[in-house]
Scaffold this motif. Structure first.
Motif, PDB file in Angstrom:
ATOM      1  N   ALA A 100       3.930   1.302   2.802  1.00 11.05           N
ATOM      2  CA  ALA A 100       3.078   1.057   4.340  1.00 11.05           C
ATOM      3  C   ALA A 100       2.979   2.945   4.018  1.00 11.05           C
ATOM      4  O   ALA A 100       3.852   3.280   3.339  1.00 11.05           O
ATOM      5  N   VAL A 156      -5.592   2.379   7.704  1.00 11.96           N
ATOM      6  CA  VAL A 156      -5.591   1.061   7.208  1.00 11.96           C
ATOM      7  C   VAL A 156      -7.069   0.938   6.056  1.00 11.96           C
ATOM      8  O   VAL A 156      -6.926   0.173   6.045  1.00 11.96           O
ATOM      9  N   GLU A 157      -7.704   1.663   6.140  1.00 20.90           N
ATOM     10  CA  GLU A 157      -8.920   1.542   5.269  1.00 20.90           C
ATOM     11  C   GLU A 157      -7.800   1.207   4.009  1.00 20.90           C
ATOM     12  O   GLU A 157      -8.971   0.519   2.930  1.00 20.90           O
ATOM     13  N   GLY A 192      -5.005   0.543   3.069  1.00 20.45           N
ATOM     14  CA  GLY A 192      -4.526  -0.403   2.637  1.00 20.45           C
ATOM     15  C   GLY A 192      -2.754  -0.048   2.570  1.00 20.45           C
ATOM     16  O   GLY A 192      -1.890  -0.501   2.566  1.00 20.45           O
ATOM     17  N   ARG A 193      -2.555   1.390   3.687  1.00 17.68           N
ATOM     18  CA  ARG A 193      -1.374   1.961   3.853  1.00 17.68           C
ATOM     19  C   ARG A 193      -0.538   2.234   5.238  1.00 17.68           C
ATOM     20  O   ARG A 193      -1.049   2.932   5.804  1.00 17.68           O
ATOM     21  N   PRO A 194      -0.933   0.843   6.024  1.00 21.59           N
ATOM     22  CA  PRO A 194      -1.027   1.246   7.471  1.00 21.59           C
ATOM     23  C   PRO A 194      -0.208   2.400   7.899  1.00 21.59           C
ATOM     24  O   PRO A 194       0.870   2.494   7.554  1.00 21.59           O
TER      25      PRO A 194
END
Length: 285
Positions: free
Chosen positions: A17, A247-248, A250-252
């Motif tokens: 992340a 977030v968009e 896939g790495r919050p």
């Protein structure tokens, strides 16, 4: 000769992340052209090269995107500081200053978090385009851009574009051709989209000219955003914000910011977060 690097995820405590970062620990013999080729090879948002330690607790670093060297960046600063601490390179007292192109960036540690203090004060200027143009640039309806864009900086310029809802933020798609027409060739035109939420904001960053189609976490943009938010508060005081990003992708990521606003304006901005070392490797040059 082999040059070793560590791989970290920054502004997260969860592997895979946050924003990936490579840190080359002993790069004093490399010249800038080679550093640039390495950064392009690794193709991360930024790669850091530690080029020396001129005095105890002070480390000189250079930061490269895949296309250019930059004088300052948030996640490279936080990640490098985290690695130096974890590698026990700091010595007694854990004093740490990172000497960057922008100047000396002072680092502090609090529990598992690392904090930087911006080396340059907040600057805010009007943008050269309006909300209508911003909406078209992002494929959004005009009403979804709720304020005139501004250019804000604590060392690197970002065009702050405020959206009314997280749904609009998620749907935004940058028209790269329109972006190139809008900005002069010498401007990177890094866009920091955000929508306010409880305790702070959620954001996305696009910088195609820097070789960064989208960035999972951008501390150098979160700093002026936090300053801008504090500037809009009703009264002087100490403000703290949490900025979510990535977030968009896939790495919050979670970026924290602290701002001291005095009667004359913004006096101090700090950006902080966590990092995790996930691996490493070497390049033979």
């Amino acid at each position: 000769m082999k040059y070793h690097y560590a791989l970290l995820d920054v502004f997260t405590e969860t592997p895979f992340a946050g924003n990936p970062l490579a840190v080359f620990s002993d790069a004093g013999e490399l010249d800038g052209a080679v550093m640039q080729r390495i950064a392009n090879e690794l193709n991360l948002s930024e790669t850091v090269f530690i080029t020396g330690a001129p005095e105890p607790g002070v480390f000189s670093i250079r930061i490269f995107t895949p296309r250019s060297e930059i004088p300052f960046a948030g996640h490279p600063t936080i990640g490098t500081a985290h690695w130096l601490r974890a590698s026990e390179r700091l010595g007694a007292g854990h004093r740490l200053v990172l000497r960057e192109g922008i100047g000396d960036v002072v680092i502090g540690f609090e529990a598992q978090s690392t904090w930087l203090t911006t080396a340059q004060p907040l600057r805010i200027d009007p943008a050269s385009f309006d909300a209508v143009t911003a909406a078209a640039l992002l494929g959004l309806a005009e009403v979804e851009v709720i304020a005139a864009p501004v250019v804000a900086s604590c060392g690197l310029d970002y065009w702050l574009i405020e959206l009314g809802a997280s749904e609009a933020l998620a749907r935004a798609r940058l028209d790269v051709a329109a972006h190139d027409r809008l900005f002069e060739p010498w401007l990177e035109g890094a866009l920091y989209l955000f929508c306010r939420q409880q305790g702070g904001a959620r954001a996305r960053m696009f910088a195609p000219r820097a070789g960064i189609p989208e960035d999972p976490a951008t501390g150098s943009a979160a700093a002026p955003l936090a300053g801008w938010l504090a500037h809009r508060e009703a009264a002087p005081g100490a403000y703290r914000y949490r900025i979510e990003q990535g977030v968009e992708m896939g790495r919050p990521s979670l970026i924290e910011a602290r701002v001291e606003r005095g009667t004359e304006g913004i006096e101090r901005i700090e950006v902080g977060g966590r990092a995790v070392i996930v691996g490493g490797g070497w390049l033979a040059l």
